[in-house]
Enzyme design. Structure first.
Site, mmCIF file in Angstrom:
data_model
loop_
_atom_site.group_PDB
_atom_site.id
_atom_site.type_symbol
_atom_site.label_atom_id
_atom_site.label_comp_id
_atom_site.label_asym_id
_atom_site.label_seq_id
_atom_site.Cartn_x
_atom_site.Cartn_y
_atom_site.Cartn_z
ATOM 1 C CG HIS A 98 -0.099 0.220 2.618
ATOM 2 N ND1 HIS A 98 0.430 -0.807 3.056
ATOM 3 C CD2 HIS A 98 0.052 1.287 3.166
ATOM 4 C CE1 HIS A 98 1.030 -0.355 4.247
ATOM 5 N NE2 HIS A 98 0.855 0.909 4.322
ATOM 6 C CG ASP A 100 1.473 5.076 4.764
ATOM 7 O OD1 ASP A 100 0.899 3.967 4.749
ATOM 8 O OD2 ASP A 100 2.442 5.463 5.340
ATOM 9 C CG HIS A 253 4.949 1.132 3.120
ATOM 10 N ND1 HIS A 253 4.293 2.139 2.772
ATOM 11 C CD2 HIS A 253 4.480 1.027 4.333
ATOM 12 C CE1 HIS A 253 3.636 2.826 3.483
ATOM 13 N NE2 HIS A 253 3.576 2.119 4.443
ATOM 14 N NE ARG A 268 1.887 6.282 9.386
ATOM 15 C CZ ARG A 268 0.814 5.943 8.462
ATOM 16 N NH1 ARG A 268 1.135 4.641 8.193
ATOM 17 N NH2 ARG A 268 -0.155 6.659 8.270
HETATM 18 C C1 SIN Z 1 2.784 1.329 7.954
HETATM 19 O O1 SIN Z 1 2.222 0.662 7.015
HETATM 20 O O2 SIN Z 1 2.830 2.727 8.099
HETATM 21 C C2 SIN Z 1 3.544 0.509 8.901
HETATM 22 C C3 SIN Z 1 4.687 -0.095 8.227
HETATM 23 C C4 SIN Z 1 5.379 -0.848 9.420
HETATM 24 O O3 SIN Z 1 4.898 -1.099 10.410
HETATM 25 O O4 SIN Z 1 6.617 -1.448 9.029
#
Ligand code: SIN
Length: 277
Positions: A98, A100, A253, A268
């Protein structure tokens, strides 16, 4: 004088930035980091000592903070969202390819993730370059994609019927009643580099505008298979003190979910974006 060194993590995506303490970055260092982020889609820093306030301070030097509507909040610092999985949980956040916030009409520029608690092994994050994926397509398909716009939403993930809301992550999530709908070109230009980027993703893109879901899936699944090719990826193995920042326009990612029975906690902060086209 800056002691920054840049080390590529793979051919197409990711740079490890060495010789920098993010608590003491100069303005020139910040400019180097921003340029590398735009050019390589992902920058990684090791052995950092960023507490929550320092994480926020660093993020503000990159751009304005936008608070994620769904992730659990860190009780003390509302700017920080928690990406967490307990020993007892099976579902994770981000466990599929995905980008973000593509469900926002002005998608977030990027995210800055700080490792707080890591499993003994596993919990890596994969990144993929959407510039490399786009460049690999034939001229004919590139031309077809130029005429397409894609519809993005998060309702099927975070809404009342959403698969994450109904997983064992559900109780921690917020924003169940929110509705999202954004329409973006299937190919966008990076606002800084001008590079063309494939801008659909398997988590949030539902269909092409004017196409049925079934029609769209034929082409979308082909594009996802292209984007997932290993030569366009890099793999980040987190260590205590690792900080990563990625560009949501130019990368996908995927947070691997291979550490059941262990806790993983990441902090995050999401950075606001600009209109894309
Ligand atoms: C995310 O998708 O923002 C999380 C990435 C992660 O936990 O490595």
């Amino acid at each position: 004088m800056s002691t920054i060194e840049l080390e590529k993590m793979s051919e197409h995506v990711g740079t490890e930035i060495l010789g920098i303490d993010l608590n003491r970055a100069s303005d020139a260092d910040i400019e180097t980091i921003k340029a590398e982020l735009a050019n390589r889609g992902l920058v990684v820093f090791r052995d950092q000592n960023l507490d929550e306030q320092a994480h926020i301070d660093f993020a503000k030097r990159i751009g304005p903070i936008v608070v994620n509507n769904y992730f659990p909040e860190n009780g003390k610092f509302p700017e920080i969202a928690e990406v967490r999985k307990a020993e007892t949980q099976l579902a994770n956040i981000g466990g599929g390819w995905h980008t973000d916030h593509s469900y926002d009409q002005i998608p977030a520029m990027g995210s800055i993730l700080v490792a707080r608690e890591l499993p003994p092994v596993g919990g890596d994050t994969l990144f993929a370059s959407m510039a490399a994926a786009y460049e690999s397509l034939s001229d004919g398909l590139k031309k077809t994609l130029e005429s397409l716009r894609a519809v993005h939403t998060a309702d099927h993930i975070y809404g009342p019927q959403g698969f994450l809301s109904n997983s064992d992550q559900g109780a921690d999530l917020k924003g169940r009643d929110l509705k999202t709908l954004a329409i973006h070109p299937a190919v966008i230009r990076h606002p800084v580099t001008g590079q063309k980027l494939l801008y659909v993703n398997s988590a949030f893109t539902t269909h092409f505008e004017g196409w049925t879901r079934d029609e769209s899936l034929v082409l979308l699944n082909y594009l996802y298979a292209i984007g997932m090719q290993e030569e366009f990826q890099c793999r980040l193995q987190w260590q205590p003190g690792t900080v990563a920042m990625w560009d949501n326009r130019s990368t996908w990612h995927y947070a691997l979910n291979d550490y059941h029975g262990h806790r993983r906690l990441m902090h995050r902060i999401t950075i606001d974006g600009v209109p894309i086209s």
